[in-house]
Design a protein around this motif. Structure first.
Motif, PDB file in Angstrom:
ATOM      1  N   MET A 184      19.649 -62.706 -20.644  1.00 47.72           N
ATOM      2  CA  MET A 184      18.299 -62.220 -20.463  1.00 47.72           C
ATOM      3  C   MET A 184      18.360 -61.030 -19.516  1.00 47.72           C
ATOM      4  O   MET A 184      18.989 -61.090 -18.471  1.00 47.72           O
ATOM      5  N   LYS A 185      17.715 -59.962 -19.872  1.00 47.43           N
ATOM      6  CA  LYS A 185      17.712 -58.771 -19.036  1.00 47.43           C
ATOM      7  C   LYS A 185      16.772 -58.954 -17.858  1.00 47.43           C
ATOM      8  O   LYS A 185      15.760 -59.638 -17.955  1.00 47.43           O
ATOM      9  N   SER A 186      17.115 -58.326 -16.743  1.00 46.83           N
ATOM     10  CA  SER A 186      16.252 -58.433 -15.574  1.00 46.83           C
ATOM     11  C   SER A 186      14.997 -57.590 -15.787  1.00 46.83           C
ATOM     12  O   SER A 186      14.982 -56.619 -16.538  1.00 46.83           O
ATOM     13  N   VAL A 187      13.945 -58.011 -15.132  1.00 45.93           N
ATOM     14  CA  VAL A 187      12.657 -57.322 -15.185  1.00 45.93           C
ATOM     15  C   VAL A 187      12.265 -57.041 -13.751  1.00 45.93           C
ATOM     16  O   VAL A 187      12.253 -57.935 -12.911  1.00 45.93           O
ATOM     17  N   LYS A 188      11.959 -55.806 -13.447  1.00 52.84           N
ATOM     18  CA  LYS A 188      11.608 -55.434 -12.088  1.00 52.84           C
ATOM     19  C   LYS A 188      10.173 -55.832 -11.772  1.00 52.84           C
ATOM     20  O   LYS A 188       9.326 -55.936 -12.659  1.00 52.84           O
ATOM     21  N   LEU A 189       9.952 -56.031 -10.483  1.00 53.18           N
ATOM     22  CA  LEU A 189       8.618 -56.345  -9.998  1.00 53.18           C
ATOM     23  C   LEU A 189       7.632 -55.308 -10.524  1.00 53.18           C
ATOM     24  O   LEU A 189       7.872 -54.114 -10.462  1.00 53.18           O
ATOM     25  N   HIS A 190       6.572 -55.766 -11.083  1.00 52.26           N
ATOM     26  CA  HIS A 190       5.460 -54.968 -11.601  1.00 52.26           C
ATOM     27  C   HIS A 190       5.743 -54.247 -12.919  1.00 52.26           C
ATOM     28  O   HIS A 190       4.860 -53.604 -13.459  1.00 52.26           O
ATOM     29  N   ASP A 191       6.962 -54.328 -13.459  1.00 49.53           N
ATOM     30  CA  ASP A 191       7.232 -53.759 -14.788  1.00 49.53           C
ATOM     31  C   ASP A 191       6.401 -54.468 -15.853  1.00 49.53           C
ATOM     32  O   ASP A 191       6.179 -53.935 -16.921  1.00 49.53           O
ATOM     33  N   TRP A 192       5.991 -55.675 -15.552  1.00 51.99           N
ATOM     34  CA  TRP A 192       5.304 -56.521 -16.527  1.00 51.99           C
ATOM     35  C   TRP A 192       3.796 -56.542 -16.325  1.00 51.99           C
ATOM     36  O   TRP A 192       3.070 -56.990 -17.191  1.00 51.99           O
ATOM     37  N   GLN A 193       3.303 -56.072 -15.196  1.00 50.97           N
ATOM     38  CA  GLN A 193       1.868 -56.095 -14.918  1.00 50.97           C
ATOM     39  C   GLN A 193       1.229 -54.835 -15.488  1.00 50.97           C
ATOM     40  O   GLN A 193       0.974 -53.870 -14.787  1.00 50.97           O
ATOM     41  N   LEU A 194       0.985 -54.884 -16.783  1.00 55.18           N
ATOM     42  CA  LEU A 194       0.475 -53.720 -17.495  1.00 55.18           C
ATOM     43  C   LEU A 194      -0.891 -54.032 -18.101  1.00 55.18           C
ATOM     44  O   LEU A 194      -1.242 -55.183 -18.305  1.00 55.18           O
ATOM     45  N   SER A 195      -1.628 -52.978 -18.386  1.00 51.53           N
ATOM     46  CA  SER A 195      -2.894 -53.175 -19.083  1.00 51.53           C
ATOM     47  C   SER A 195      -2.967 -52.199 -20.243  1.00 51.53           C
ATOM     48  O   SER A 195      -2.254 -51.207 -20.282  1.00 51.53           O
ATOM     49  N   GLY A 196      -3.817 -52.511 -21.171  1.00 55.23           N
ATOM     50  CA  GLY A 196      -3.986 -51.671 -22.345  1.00 55.23           C
ATOM     51  C   GLY A 196      -3.910 -52.495 -23.610  1.00 55.23           C
ATOM     52  O   GLY A 196      -3.461 -53.638 -23.601  1.00 55.23           O
ATOM     53  N   GLU A 197      -4.353 -51.908 -24.680  1.00 54.27           N
ATOM     54  CA  GLU A 197      -4.385 -52.594 -25.969  1.00 54.27           C
ATOM     55  C   GLU A 197      -3.134 -52.337 -26.814  1.00 54.27           C
ATOM     56  O   GLU A 197      -3.013 -52.875 -27.895  1.00 54.27           O
ATOM     57  N   GLU A 198      -2.208 -51.530 -26.289  1.00 51.94           N
ATOM     58  CA  GLU A 198      -0.951 -51.298 -27.000  1.00 51.94           C
ATOM     59  C   GLU A 198      -0.147 -52.600 -27.019  1.00 51.94           C
ATOM     60  O   GLU A 198      -0.345 -53.470 -26.187  1.00 51.94           O
ATOM     61  N   PRO A 199       0.799 -52.728 -27.941  1.00 50.81           N
ATOM     62  CA  PRO A 199       1.637 -53.938 -27.969  1.00 50.81           C
ATOM     63  C   PRO A 199       2.368 -54.135 -26.643  1.00 50.81           C
ATOM     64  O   PRO A 199       2.683 -53.171 -25.941  1.00 50.81           O
ATOM     65  N   MET A 200       2.656 -55.396 -26.324  1.00 53.22           N
ATOM     66  CA  MET A 200       3.338 -55.686 -25.065  1.00 53.22           C
ATOM     67  C   MET A 200       4.672 -54.955 -24.997  1.00 53.22           C
ATOM     68  O   MET A 200       5.298 -54.662 -26.020  1.00 53.22           O
ATOM     69  N   ALA A 223      11.254 -60.756 -10.981  1.00 48.98           N
ATOM     70  CA  ALA A 223      10.066 -60.092 -11.536  1.00 48.98           C
ATOM     71  C   ALA A 223       8.825 -60.391 -10.701  1.00 48.98           C
ATOM     72  O   ALA A 223       7.882 -59.603 -10.672  1.00 48.98           O
ATOM     73  N   ARG A 224       8.838 -61.521 -10.009  1.00 49.08           N
ATOM     74  CA  ARG A 224       7.727 -61.911  -9.153  1.00 49.08           C
ATOM     75  C   ARG A 224       7.901 -61.389  -7.733  1.00 49.08           C
ATOM     76  O   ARG A 224       7.045 -61.608  -6.883  1.00 49.08           O
ATOM     77  N   GLY A 225       9.017 -60.741  -7.469  1.00 48.53           N
ATOM     78  CA  GLY A 225       9.263 -60.210  -6.132  1.00 48.53           C
ATOM     79  C   GLY A 225       9.810 -61.241  -5.170  1.00 48.53           C
ATOM     80  O   GLY A 225       9.701 -61.086  -3.959  1.00 48.53           O
TER      81      GLY A 225
END
Length: 137
Positions: free
Chosen positions: A1-17, A121-123
Protein backbone atom coordinates in the motif's frame (compact mmCIF):
# COMPACT_ATOMS: atom_id res chain seq x y z
CA UNK A 1 0.00 0.00 0.00
CA UNK A 2 1.42 3.37 -0.94
CA UNK A 3 1.80 6.02 1.72
CA UNK A 4 -0.58 8.96 1.76
CA UNK A 5 0.57 12.28 3.14
CA UNK A 6 -1.36 14.27 5.68
CA UNK A 7 -4.12 16.23 3.95
CA UNK A 8 -3.54 14.61 0.51
CA UNK A 9 -6.91 12.96 1.08
CA UNK A 10 -8.90 15.90 2.47
CA UNK A 11 -10.24 17.12 -0.83
CA UNK A 12 -13.48 18.63 -2.01
CA UNK A 13 -15.19 18.77 -5.36
CA UNK A 14 -17.39 16.67 -7.57
CA UNK A 15 -14.50 15.19 -9.57
CA UNK A 16 -13.77 11.48 -9.00
CA UNK A 17 -11.81 10.67 -5.86
CA UNK A 18 -8.05 10.95 -6.12
CA UNK A 19 -5.59 8.05 -6.11
CA UNK A 20 -4.43 9.15 -2.62
CA UNK A 21 -8.03 8.95 -1.41
CA UNK A 22 -8.46 5.50 -2.96
CA UNK A 23 -5.27 4.27 -1.28
CA UNK A 24 -6.26 5.64 2.12
CA UNK A 25 -9.87 4.45 1.88
CA UNK A 26 -8.68 0.92 1.04
CA UNK A 27 -6.12 0.98 3.87
CA UNK A 28 -8.75 2.15 6.37
CA UNK A 29 -11.21 -0.53 5.20
CA UNK A 30 -8.52 -3.18 5.62
CA UNK A 31 -7.91 -2.03 9.21
CA UNK A 32 -11.65 -1.96 9.96
CA UNK A 33 -12.05 -5.52 8.68
CA UNK A 34 -10.05 -6.70 11.71
CA UNK A 35 -12.69 -5.46 14.16
CA UNK A 36 -15.62 -7.52 15.30
CA UNK A 37 -18.99 -6.54 13.80
CA UNK A 38 -21.87 -7.72 16.01
CA UNK A 39 -20.16 -11.03 16.74
CA UNK A 40 -18.56 -11.62 13.35
CA UNK A 41 -16.04 -10.21 10.95
CA UNK A 42 -16.47 -8.54 7.58
CA UNK A 43 -14.10 -8.53 4.65
CA UNK A 44 -12.29 -5.44 3.44
CA UNK A 45 -14.80 -5.27 0.57
CA UNK A 46 -17.76 -5.59 2.94
CA UNK A 47 -16.49 -2.64 4.98
CA UNK A 48 -15.93 -0.62 1.80
CA UNK A 49 -19.49 -1.38 0.68
CA UNK A 50 -20.93 -0.34 4.05
CA UNK A 51 -19.09 2.98 4.14
CA UNK A 52 -19.94 3.68 0.50
CA UNK A 53 -23.58 2.89 1.19
CA UNK A 54 -23.63 5.28 4.13
CA UNK A 55 -22.23 8.11 2.03
CA UNK A 56 -23.94 7.49 -1.33
CA UNK A 57 -27.09 5.73 -0.12
CA UNK A 58 -28.15 2.41 -1.53
CA UNK A 59 -31.55 1.98 -3.05
CA UNK A 60 -33.81 -0.66 -1.55
CA UNK A 61 -36.65 -1.89 -3.71
CA UNK A 62 -39.30 -4.57 -3.22
CA UNK A 63 -38.24 -7.95 -4.46
CA UNK A 64 -40.27 -10.60 -6.17
CA UNK A 65 -42.69 -12.90 -4.39
CA UNK A 66 -41.38 -16.33 -5.30
CA UNK A 67 -44.62 -18.01 -4.26
CA UNK A 68 -43.64 -18.77 -0.69
CA UNK A 69 -45.48 -15.75 0.73
CA UNK A 70 -42.27 -14.00 1.71
CA UNK A 71 -41.67 -11.05 -0.58
CA UNK A 72 -38.08 -10.00 -0.33
CA UNK A 73 -36.24 -6.74 -0.68
CA UNK A 74 -33.39 -6.09 -3.05
CA UNK A 75 -30.53 -3.76 -2.24
CA UNK A 76 -29.06 -2.00 -5.25
CA UNK A 77 -25.49 -1.16 -4.24
CA UNK A 78 -23.31 1.65 -5.48
CA UNK A 79 -19.61 1.37 -6.18
CA UNK A 80 -16.93 3.23 -4.24
CA UNK A 81 -15.65 4.26 -7.67
CA UNK A 82 -18.64 6.63 -7.76
CA UNK A 83 -17.28 8.62 -4.80
CA UNK A 84 -16.44 12.21 -5.60
CA UNK A 85 -13.52 13.91 -3.85
CA UNK A 86 -15.91 15.39 -1.29
CA UNK A 87 -17.76 12.11 -0.72
CA UNK A 88 -14.48 10.18 -0.45
CA UNK A 89 -13.29 12.62 2.23
CA UNK A 90 -16.58 12.03 4.07
CA UNK A 91 -16.25 8.23 3.81
CA UNK A 92 -12.64 8.30 5.06
CA UNK A 93 -13.58 10.51 8.01
CA UNK A 94 -16.46 8.14 8.79
CA UNK A 95 -14.02 5.20 8.74
CA UNK A 96 -11.77 7.00 11.23
CA UNK A 97 -14.69 7.75 13.56
CA UNK A 98 -15.87 4.15 13.39
CA UNK A 99 -12.42 2.73 14.05
CA UNK A 100 -11.56 5.18 16.84
CA UNK A 101 -14.81 4.70 18.79
CA UNK A 102 -16.83 1.66 17.67
CA UNK A 103 -19.10 1.93 20.72
CA UNK A 104 -20.63 5.14 19.38
CA UNK A 105 -21.96 3.04 16.49
CA UNK A 106 -23.34 0.25 18.66
CA UNK A 107 -20.36 -2.09 18.29
CA UNK A 108 -18.92 -3.69 21.41
CA UNK A 109 -15.30 -4.10 20.39
CA UNK A 110 -11.99 -2.36 20.90
CA UNK A 111 -10.89 0.57 18.76
CA UNK A 112 -9.01 -0.34 15.60
CA UNK A 113 -5.24 -0.53 15.52
CA UNK A 114 -4.52 1.60 12.45
CA UNK A 115 -1.82 0.69 9.95
CA UNK A 116 1.14 2.96 9.39
CA UNK A 117 -0.41 4.22 6.12
CA UNK A 118 -3.51 5.40 7.97
CA UNK A 119 -1.58 6.83 10.93
CA UNK A 120 0.69 8.88 8.69
CA UNK A 121 -2.23 10.16 6.61
CA UNK A 122 -3.84 11.30 9.86
CA UNK A 123 -0.66 13.03 10.99
CA UNK A 124 0.09 10.48 13.71
CA UNK A 125 3.84 10.03 13.78
CA UNK A 126 5.43 6.90 15.18
CA UNK A 127 7.67 9.24 17.18
CA UNK A 128 4.63 10.64 19.02
CA UNK A 129 4.66 8.00 21.75
CA UNK A 130 1.19 8.62 23.22
CA UNK A 131 -0.65 8.66 19.88
CA UNK A 132 1.46 5.87 18.45
CA UNK A 133 0.70 3.66 21.44
CA UNK A 134 -3.03 4.34 21.09
CA UNK A 135 -3.29 3.79 17.34
CA UNK A 136 -0.40 1.53 16.33
CA UNK A 137 -0.87 -2.06 15.26
Amino acid sequence: MKSVKLHDWQLSGEEPMSRAQQNLFNAACECLSAMQWHGGYLSHDDVRHILTAMVLSWRIIPGLDMGDGKPSVIVLPRSSKELSKSKATEAIQMAFCLGDDPSQFGLSCNPVQWSQVVRLARGISDSDEELSRRFAA
